[in-house]
Design a protein around this motif. Structure first.
Motif, PDB file in Angstrom:
ATOM      1  N   PRO A  61       0.741  -1.286  -0.066  1.00 29.59           N
ATOM      2  CA  PRO A  61       0.017   0.145  -0.100  1.00 29.59           C
ATOM      3  C   PRO A  61       0.862   1.196   0.005  1.00 29.59           C
ATOM      4  CG  PRO A  61      -0.511  -1.523   1.959  1.00 29.59           C
ATOM      5  CD  PRO A  61       0.851  -1.761   1.255  1.00 29.59           C
ATOM      6  N   TYR A  62       0.328   2.302  -0.598  1.00 27.27           N
ATOM      7  CA  TYR A  62       1.108   3.577  -0.526  1.00 27.27           C
ATOM      8  C   TYR A  62       0.299   4.696  -0.318  1.00 27.27           C
ATOM      9  CZ  TYR A  62      -0.605   4.027  -5.410  1.00 27.27           C
ATOM     10  OH  TYR A  62      -1.782   4.028  -6.534  1.00 27.27           O
ATOM     11  N   GLU A  63       0.615   5.895   0.105  1.00 26.24           N
ATOM     12  CA  GLU A  63      -0.061   6.943   0.724  1.00 26.24           C
ATOM     13  C   GLU A  63      -0.951   7.561  -0.619  1.00 26.24           C
ATOM     14  OE1 GLU A  63       0.430  11.464   2.308  1.00 26.24           O
ATOM     15  OE2 GLU A  63       2.066  10.100   2.685  1.00 26.24           O
ATOM     16  N   PRO A  67      -9.283  11.958  -5.477  1.00 27.77           N
ATOM     17  CA  PRO A  67     -10.437  11.559  -4.347  1.00 27.77           C
ATOM     18  C   PRO A  67     -10.465   9.968  -4.063  1.00 27.77           C
ATOM     19  CG  PRO A  67     -10.923  11.316  -6.647  1.00 27.77           C
ATOM     20  CD  PRO A  67      -9.602  11.890  -6.830  1.00 27.77           C
ATOM     21  N   HIS A  68      -9.322   9.256  -4.529  1.00 32.21           N
ATOM     22  CA  HIS A  68      -9.435   7.866  -4.332  1.00 32.21           C
ATOM     23  C   HIS A  68      -9.360   7.347  -2.785  1.00 32.21           C
ATOM     24  CE1 HIS A  68     -10.049   6.599  -8.280  1.00 32.21           C
ATOM     25  NE2 HIS A  68      -9.332   7.668  -8.685  1.00 32.21           N
ATOM     26  N   GLY A  69      -8.461   7.963  -2.094  1.00 27.40           N
ATOM     27  CA  GLY A  69      -8.464   7.476  -0.919  1.00 27.40           C
ATOM     28  C   GLY A  69      -7.208   7.818  -0.065  1.00 27.40           C
ATOM     29  N   VAL A  90      -6.541  -1.992 -11.668  1.00 23.81           N
ATOM     30  CA  VAL A  90      -7.346  -2.144 -10.397  1.00 23.81           C
ATOM     31  C   VAL A  90      -6.845  -1.181  -9.553  1.00 23.81           C
ATOM     32  CG1 VAL A  90      -8.284  -3.523  -8.604  1.00 23.81           C
ATOM     33  CG2 VAL A  90      -8.035  -4.483 -10.857  1.00 23.81           C
ATOM     34  N   LYS A  91      -7.559  -0.314  -8.862  1.00 21.89           N
ATOM     35  CA  LYS A  91      -7.114   0.530  -7.695  1.00 21.89           C
ATOM     36  C   LYS A  91      -8.117   0.307  -6.689  1.00 21.89           C
ATOM     37  CE  LYS A  91      -5.694   4.698  -8.191  1.00 21.89           C
ATOM     38  NZ  LYS A  91      -4.300   4.257  -7.657  1.00 21.89           N
ATOM     39  N   ARG A  92      -7.384   0.045  -5.239  1.00 16.77           N
ATOM     40  CA  ARG A  92      -7.922  -0.223  -4.310  1.00 16.77           C
ATOM     41  C   ARG A  92      -7.814   0.967  -3.218  1.00 16.77           C
ATOM     42  NH1 ARG A  92      -5.307  -5.679  -3.592  1.00 16.77           N
ATOM     43  NH2 ARG A  92      -5.897  -6.756  -5.385  1.00 16.77           N
ATOM     44  N   GLY A 158     -17.746  11.393 -14.600  1.00 13.84           N
ATOM     45  CA  GLY A 158     -17.017  11.972 -13.436  1.00 13.84           C
ATOM     46  C   GLY A 158     -15.661  11.552 -13.425  1.00 13.84           C
ATOM     47  N   CYS A 159     -15.440  10.232 -13.767  1.00 14.67           N
ATOM     48  CA  CYS A 159     -14.177   9.408 -13.900  1.00 14.67           C
ATOM     49  C   CYS A 159     -13.406  10.149 -15.009  1.00 14.67           C
ATOM     50  CB  CYS A 159     -14.304   7.997 -14.043  1.00 14.67           C
ATOM     51  SG  CYS A 159     -15.444   7.078 -12.969  1.00 14.67           S
ATOM     52  N   ILE A 160     -14.141  10.041 -16.064  1.00 12.36           N
ATOM     53  CA  ILE A 160     -13.568  10.639 -17.495  1.00 12.36           C
ATOM     54  C   ILE A 160     -12.993  11.935 -17.145  1.00 12.36           C
ATOM     55  CG2 ILE A 160     -14.021  10.961 -19.730  1.00 12.36           C
ATOM     56  CD1 ILE A 160     -15.911   8.485 -19.746  1.00 12.36           C
ATOM     57  N   SER A 161     -13.830  12.976 -16.747  1.00 11.24           N
ATOM     58  CA  SER A 161     -13.528  14.051 -16.896  1.00 11.24           C
ATOM     59  C   SER A 161     -12.229  14.576 -15.979  1.00 11.24           C
ATOM     60  CB  SER A 161     -14.645  15.231 -16.645  1.00 11.24           C
ATOM     61  OG  SER A 161     -15.011  14.893 -15.029  1.00 11.24           O
ATOM     62  N   CYS A 162     -12.025  13.783 -14.931  1.00 13.74           N
ATOM     63  CA  CYS A 162     -10.918  14.138 -14.264  1.00 13.74           C
ATOM     64  C   CYS A 162      -9.438  13.542 -14.696  1.00 13.74           C
ATOM     65  CB  CYS A 162     -10.826  13.532 -12.644  1.00 13.74           C
ATOM     66  SG  CYS A 162      -9.679  13.983 -11.788  1.00 13.74           S
ATOM     67  N   HIS A 163      -9.926  12.058 -15.337  1.00 16.73           N
ATOM     68  CA  HIS A 163      -8.738  11.262 -15.786  1.00 16.73           C
ATOM     69  C   HIS A 163      -8.321  11.791 -17.307  1.00 16.73           C
ATOM     70  CE1 HIS A 163      -8.104   7.589 -13.381  1.00 16.73           C
ATOM     71  NE2 HIS A 163      -8.892   8.274 -12.759  1.00 16.73           N
ATOM     72  N   SER A 164      -9.141  12.794 -17.689  1.00 18.00           N
ATOM     73  CA  SER A 164      -8.956  13.279 -19.082  1.00 18.00           C
ATOM     74  C   SER A 164      -7.563  14.279 -18.879  1.00 18.00           C
ATOM     75  CB  SER A 164      -9.705  14.036 -19.819  1.00 18.00           C
ATOM     76  OG  SER A 164     -10.307  15.007 -18.979  1.00 18.00           O
ATOM     77  N   LEU A 172      -4.689   7.688 -17.828  1.00 14.85           N
ATOM     78  CA  LEU A 172      -3.899   6.912 -16.767  1.00 14.85           C
ATOM     79  C   LEU A 172      -3.077   8.237 -15.883  1.00 14.85           C
ATOM     80  CD1 LEU A 172      -2.753   3.664 -18.664  1.00 14.85           C
ATOM     81  CD2 LEU A 172      -4.430   4.061 -16.746  1.00 14.85           C
ATOM     82  N   TYR A 173      -3.150   7.910 -14.638  1.00 12.64           N
ATOM     83  CA  TYR A 173      -2.301   8.935 -14.014  1.00 12.64           C
ATOM     84  C   TYR A 173      -1.100   8.321 -13.426  1.00 12.64           C
ATOM     85  CZ  TYR A 173      -5.515  12.990 -12.969  1.00 12.64           C
ATOM     86  OH  TYR A 173      -6.350  14.053 -13.278  1.00 12.64           O
ATOM     87  N   THR A 174      -1.101   7.013 -13.044  1.00 12.87           N
ATOM     88  CA  THR A 174       0.021   6.533 -12.606  1.00 12.87           C
ATOM     89  C   THR A 174       1.178   5.881 -13.488  1.00 12.87           C
ATOM     90  OG1 THR A 174      -1.168   4.369 -12.353  1.00 12.87           O
ATOM     91  CG2 THR A 174      -1.339   5.466 -10.213  1.00 12.87           C
ATOM     92  N   MET A 175       0.780   5.919 -14.715  1.00 14.60           N
ATOM     93  CA  MET A 175       1.737   5.535 -15.750  1.00 14.60           C
ATOM     94  C   MET A 175       1.324   6.009 -17.303  1.00 14.60           C
ATOM     95  SD  MET A 175       0.363   1.507 -15.993  1.00 14.60           S
ATOM     96  CE  MET A 175      -0.892   1.343 -14.813  1.00 14.60           C
TER      97      MET A 175
END
Ligand code: HEC
Length: 179
Positions: A61-63, A67-69, A90-92, A158-164, A172-175
């Protein structure tokens, strides 16, 4: 997260005020029966691949970031859904705010708040948003909903507008593997 990314996320959050999930014609662009059925099949595929459910593979896990957690885990691989192979991320999302990385690592099952998933569907599914299918599940595999009660599955606005805003145009934010 850089200050620039943080500003972008803040801006996008301001755009997704409650109510924007349902356009003026009253028909949500996501969360209909086809989307929820597909999300159910996707959850089964994730469970079979040990990417969700009780027997799931764990990762360090990482910090996390809004809005994810408070604490997150991210896994990706290829899976097959309805005969089509594609990349899945998959993001937990763990909470509540203030939970430590150690607490999650020692007891992930107790603090899982939601599982957000992107699955890359066939060419033409969503050309404007890199053909991603979006879903937000609760830990038991049922779908979370917008404040208006629309299931979060499909081309979720909502997901799409932020991830755009993610760099590289791959949503993709992490890669940036796909850009
Ligand atoms: C306000 C912005 C915002 C919204 C809305 C948002 N996300 Fe994210 N998402 C992010 C950020 C920032 C990350 C990177 C987090 C990290 O550091 O791991 C991320 C990461 C992810 C990832 C891991 C892949 C990646 O992009 O790196 C998935 C999967 C994901 N989000 C799914 C969703 C789903 C599904 C929804 C809608 C239910 C959603 N997100 C809504 C900002 C957002």
């Amino acid at each position: 997260m850089s200050a620039r990314t943080f500003a972008k996320v803040g801006f996008a959050l301001a755009l997704i005020a409650p109510g924007t999930a349902v356009p003026q014609d009253g028909q949500p662009p996501f969360g209909d029966d086809t989307d929820t059925a597909y999300a159910e099949t996707l959850w089964s595929a994730l469970t079979e691949a040990s990417l969700a459910g009780e027997e799931t593979i764990q990762a360090t896990p990482y910090e996390g970031t809004e809005p994810h957690g408070a604490v997150l885990q991210t896994l990706w691989t290829d899976i097959e859904v309805e005969g089509q192979e594609g990349m899945v991320v998959v993001k937990r999302n763990y909470g509540p705010a203030g939970i430590s990385i150690e607490e999650v690592a020692n007891n992930p099952g107790d603090s899982l708040a939601s599982v957000t998933v992107m699955f890359r569907r066939e060419e033409g599914y969503a050309p404007e948003s890199a053909n991603w299918f979006w879903a937000k599940y609760l830990p038991d595999g049922s779908l979370d909903q917008t404040p208006e009660g629309v299931p979060l599955a499909g081309r979720a606005t909502g997901c799409i507008s932020c991830h755009s805003e993610a760099e590289g145009g791959d949503f993709l934010y992490t890669m940036d593997r796909l850009s």
